[in-house]
Each structure stands twice: as C-alpha cells, then as structure tokens.
Design an enzyme around this catalytic site. Structure first.
Site, PDB file in Angstrom:
ATOM      1  N   ASP A   1     -85.593   9.662  -7.657  1.00  0.00           N
ATOM      2  CA  ASP A   1     -86.034  10.930  -8.258  1.00  0.00           C
ATOM      3  C   ASP A   1     -85.335  11.141  -9.598  1.00  0.00           C
ATOM      4  O   ASP A   1     -84.210  10.680  -9.799  1.00  0.00           O
ATOM      5  CB  ASP A   1     -85.702  12.078  -7.286  1.00  0.00           C
TER       6      ASP A   1
ATOM      7  N   ARG B   1     -87.110  14.221 -15.554  1.00  0.00           N
ATOM      8  CA  ARG B   1     -85.989  14.909 -16.226  1.00  0.00           C
ATOM      9  C   ARG B   1     -85.264  13.983 -17.193  1.00  0.00           C
ATOM     10  O   ARG B   1     -84.824  14.394 -18.256  1.00  0.00           O
ATOM     11  CB  ARG B   1     -85.014  15.479 -15.176  1.00  0.00           C
TER      12      ARG B   1
ATOM     13  N   SER C   1     -95.456   8.991  -3.309  1.00  0.00           N
ATOM     14  CA  SER C   1     -95.743   9.689  -2.056  1.00  0.00           C
ATOM     15  C   SER C   1     -97.223  10.061  -1.981  1.00  0.00           C
ATOM     16  O   SER C   1     -97.924  10.085  -3.001  1.00  0.00           O
ATOM     17  CB  SER C   1     -94.890  10.954  -1.947  1.00  0.00           C
TER      18      SER C   1
ATOM     19  N   ASN D   1     -97.882  12.687  -4.309  1.00  0.00           N
ATOM     20  CA  ASN D   1     -97.909  12.322  -5.733  1.00  0.00           C
ATOM     21  C   ASN D   1     -99.335  12.106  -6.263  1.00  0.00           C
ATOM     22  O   ASN D   1     -99.558  12.150  -7.468  1.00  0.00           O
ATOM     23  CB  ASN D   1     -97.084  11.067  -6.015  1.00  0.00           C
TER      24      ASN D   1
ATOM     25  N   GLU E   1     -77.011   7.540   7.401  1.00  0.00           N
ATOM     26  CA  GLU E   1     -76.102   8.322   6.568  1.00  0.00           C
ATOM     27  C   GLU E   1     -76.902   8.781   5.344  1.00  0.00           C
ATOM     28  O   GLU E   1     -77.658   8.000   4.757  1.00  0.00           O
ATOM     29  CB  GLU E   1     -74.917   7.463   6.110  1.00  0.00           C
TER      30      GLU E   1
HETATM   31  C1  FPP Z   1     -89.731  10.710  -9.133  1.00  0.00           C
HETATM   32  O1  FPP Z   1     -89.335  11.200 -10.408  1.00  0.00           O
HETATM   33  C2  FPP Z   1     -90.272   9.378  -9.262  1.00  0.00           C
HETATM   34  C3  FPP Z   1     -91.560   9.032  -8.964  1.00  0.00           C
HETATM   35  C4  FPP Z   1     -92.560   9.999  -8.477  1.00  0.00           C
HETATM   36  C5  FPP Z   1     -92.054   7.667  -9.147  1.00  0.00           C
HETATM   37  C6  FPP Z   1     -91.086   6.550  -8.933  1.00  0.00           C
HETATM   38  C7  FPP Z   1     -91.570   5.401  -9.729  1.00  0.00           C
HETATM   39  C8  FPP Z   1     -90.787   4.499 -10.370  1.00  0.00           C
HETATM   40  C9  FPP Z   1     -89.341   4.465 -10.218  1.00  0.00           C
HETATM   41  C10 FPP Z   1     -91.349   3.469 -11.307  1.00  0.00           C
HETATM   42  C11 FPP Z   1     -92.427   2.599 -10.790  1.00  0.00           C
HETATM   43  C12 FPP Z   1     -92.127   1.954  -9.492  1.00  0.00           C
HETATM   44  C13 FPP Z   1     -92.048   0.621  -9.285  1.00  0.00           C
HETATM   45  C14 FPP Z   1     -91.796   0.120  -7.907  1.00  0.00           C
HETATM   46  C15 FPP Z   1     -92.182  -0.367 -10.358  1.00  0.00           C
HETATM   47  P1  FPP Z   1     -90.006  12.524 -10.940  1.00  0.00           P
HETATM   48  O2  FPP Z   1     -91.114  12.145 -11.853  1.00  0.00           O
HETATM   49  O3  FPP Z   1     -90.412  13.417  -9.801  1.00  0.00           O
HETATM   50  O4  FPP Z   1     -88.815  13.152 -11.742  1.00  0.00           O
HETATM   51  P2  FPP Z   1     -88.532  14.709 -12.015  1.00  0.00           P
HETATM   52  O5  FPP Z   1     -88.248  15.334 -10.668  1.00  0.00           O
HETATM   53  O6  FPP Z   1     -87.326  14.659 -12.893  1.00  0.00           O
HETATM   54  O7  FPP Z   1     -89.750  15.260 -12.693  1.00  0.00           O
END
Ligand code: FPP
Length: 253
Positions: free
Chosen positions: A29, A33, A74, A77, A209
């Site tokens: 996460d 940000r 998710s 998402n 944990e």
């Molecule tokens: C949460 O950050 C992150 C996600 C919803 C996506 C995760 C994806 C990646 C790390 C990159 C692509 C994945 C792979 C496996 C190559 P957020 O956008 O919710 O952050 P925020 O809460 O700061 O807005």
C-alpha cells in the site's frame, strides 16, 4: 546508550542466523501517496511499486523464504478509475514478461489467487504462460493475489465443500482455499501506515504475526524486508497456548 543501527550486512547476518518465516504475505500500500508526495501521477507510484515487487521478490528468494504472497489487485480495485486499472494491468503484463527468465533462473514458481476469470484476456494469457513455464520450479513460490478478496475466497471454498458433500469442517474449507498447498501464513505485512487487512487472506491470517510499517510500498526494498523479518524473529508465537506449555513442548523436541 542506544544500540547503534546495524549495517545492512549485519542485519542480514542476524536474520539469516535465526528461523525465517516460511510464508510472508504483503499488502503493498502507498503507491498513490508516494507519487502524490512527488507531484507525480498515481501511475508513477505503481510503476515504482512494480520495481519494489522485483526487489523484494529477489531478496526473499536470496534469503530462502519458501512462499511470498503479494496483494497486487483486490476485487474492490476494479472500481478504481478505468485509466488506473488499465495502467495496473499493463504493469502486470510488463512484470510477467520481464521477470519470466529470472524466475526460471532462480527456481521461482509463479502462482496466482483470486477471481482470475475477471482479468483481461491478455493478462490472463501471460499469467497462464508464466505459471505453466515455472510450474516445476521448487525454489520459492511467488503468489500474486489478483482480483482477490478474502471473503469471496471463503464463500467459494464453502460452496465447494457443500457441493462435495460430507462434513463442513476446517479441513473441508481449507481444501477449497486458493492458497491450498502453500505453507501456513507466518507473517503478514502492510505498508504505508494503514492498520487494516482489507479483505486479504482472512482465513490464513488466523495465527500470522501482523506487522504494520509506515514505509510506503515503493520505498519498501531489501532493508525494509530485513527489518520486517528481524521483527518477526523477535516475536513469541503461542498459537493460543501458554508460555509454559510452549517451553515444555520445545524441551521435548
Ligand atoms: C496500493 O497503493 C497498491 C495497489 C492497489 C496496487 C499494487 C500494485 C503494484 C505494487 C504494482 C504492480 C504489481 C505487480 C505485481 C507488478 P494505493 O494506490 O492504494 O496507494 P495510496 O493508498 O497511497 O493511494
């Protein structure tokens, strides 16, 4: 006097000297940000987040972690703006194409959990190709949670158990989980300072944990992984027993 901060090499040596968690899962996460803090579009945060995925996968394999499970997308998402969803799918395709050779070299088996039928066909095709190519690898299993929801996983596991007939007990539910065959979850990490598990591995987290770190996912690299592992190694896991019972058990072993 406070202890001096260990160098990365010292920290790694300390972590290697003690039992590692077999299965680590991470709620990645803070990409948005990270980007916003730099005046960049959110997708720049996801791009850097994909670099963190590469680095952490490599480090986990090098250390000898058996299973690494990453919450990449998710079910909820899907409701993000269409351009962000599309950018994440493209990053995923890029990751699958660029990491395939390295997964083969390092004995990594790729696995995916979630409602994979909802993935766009080009993503699904590449995912299937890399999972097929790496199926016999035994070094570490990297599981990507894609279009994943913990409640939804439990609902389908319960339905599968009911369809099979017989007693619906914990073993029957476990048999229908998308994570069946993976080691028990030992450590669940969430980055970016949020204190939630957001529908991730609800069943599997029962005795894991939990570790919450303020580090934003794009900044989570080898050092942050080592810190998390060192923190885990300092915990006492009792699985509902008393300390005396645990001590008696380890005396017998
Ligand atoms: C949460 O950050 C992150 C996600 C919803 C996506 C995760 C994806 C990646 C790390 C990159 C692509 C994945 C792979 C496996 C190559 P957020 O956008 O919710 O952050 P925020 O809460 O700061 O807005």
């Amino acid at each position: 006097m406070p202890e001096p901060t260990p160098t990365p090499a010292d920290l790694e040596a300390r972590v290697r000297a003690r039992p590692l968690p077999r299965h680590v899962a991470i709620i990645m996460d803070g990409n948005g940000r990270w980007a916003e803090a730099r005046g960049l579009p959110r997708v720049a945060g996801h791009r850097e987040g994909a670099e963190a995925v590469r680095a952490v996968t490599r480090a986990a394999r090098r250390l000898g972690i058996e299973a690494l499970t990453l919450y990449a997308f998710s079910l909820q998402n899907w409701d993000r703006p269409a351009d962000e969803v599309e950018a994440l799918m493209l990053l995923l395709v890029d990751f699958l194409e660029s990491e395939r050779a390295e997964m083969m070299e390092n004995g990594i088996r790729l696995h995916a959990i979630g409602d994979l039928a909802r993935l766009p066909p080009p993503v699904r095709a590449r995912l299937d190709a890399v999972m097929g190519a790496t199926a016999a690898n035994r070094g570490m299993v990297l599981t990507l949670a894609l279009s994943y929801g913990g409640r939804e996983e439990l609902v389908q596991a319960a339905r599968a158990a009911a369809a099979r007939g017989g007693e619906i007990d914990a073993a029957a539910i476990e048999a229908g989980l998308w994570t069946r065959g993976l080691p028990e979850l030992d450590l669940l990490v969430r980055t970016s300072g949020e204190l939630r598990i957001s529908n991730f591995l609800l069943w599997q987290a029962a005795y894991a944990e939990l570790l919450f770190t303020p580090v934003l996912w794009p900044d989570f690299r080898d050092a942050a992984l080592l810190q998390a592992l060192a923190d885990f190694q300092g915990r006492e896991r009792r699985f509902g027993l008393t300390r005396a019972q645990l001590e008696a058990r380890s005396d017998r072993e």
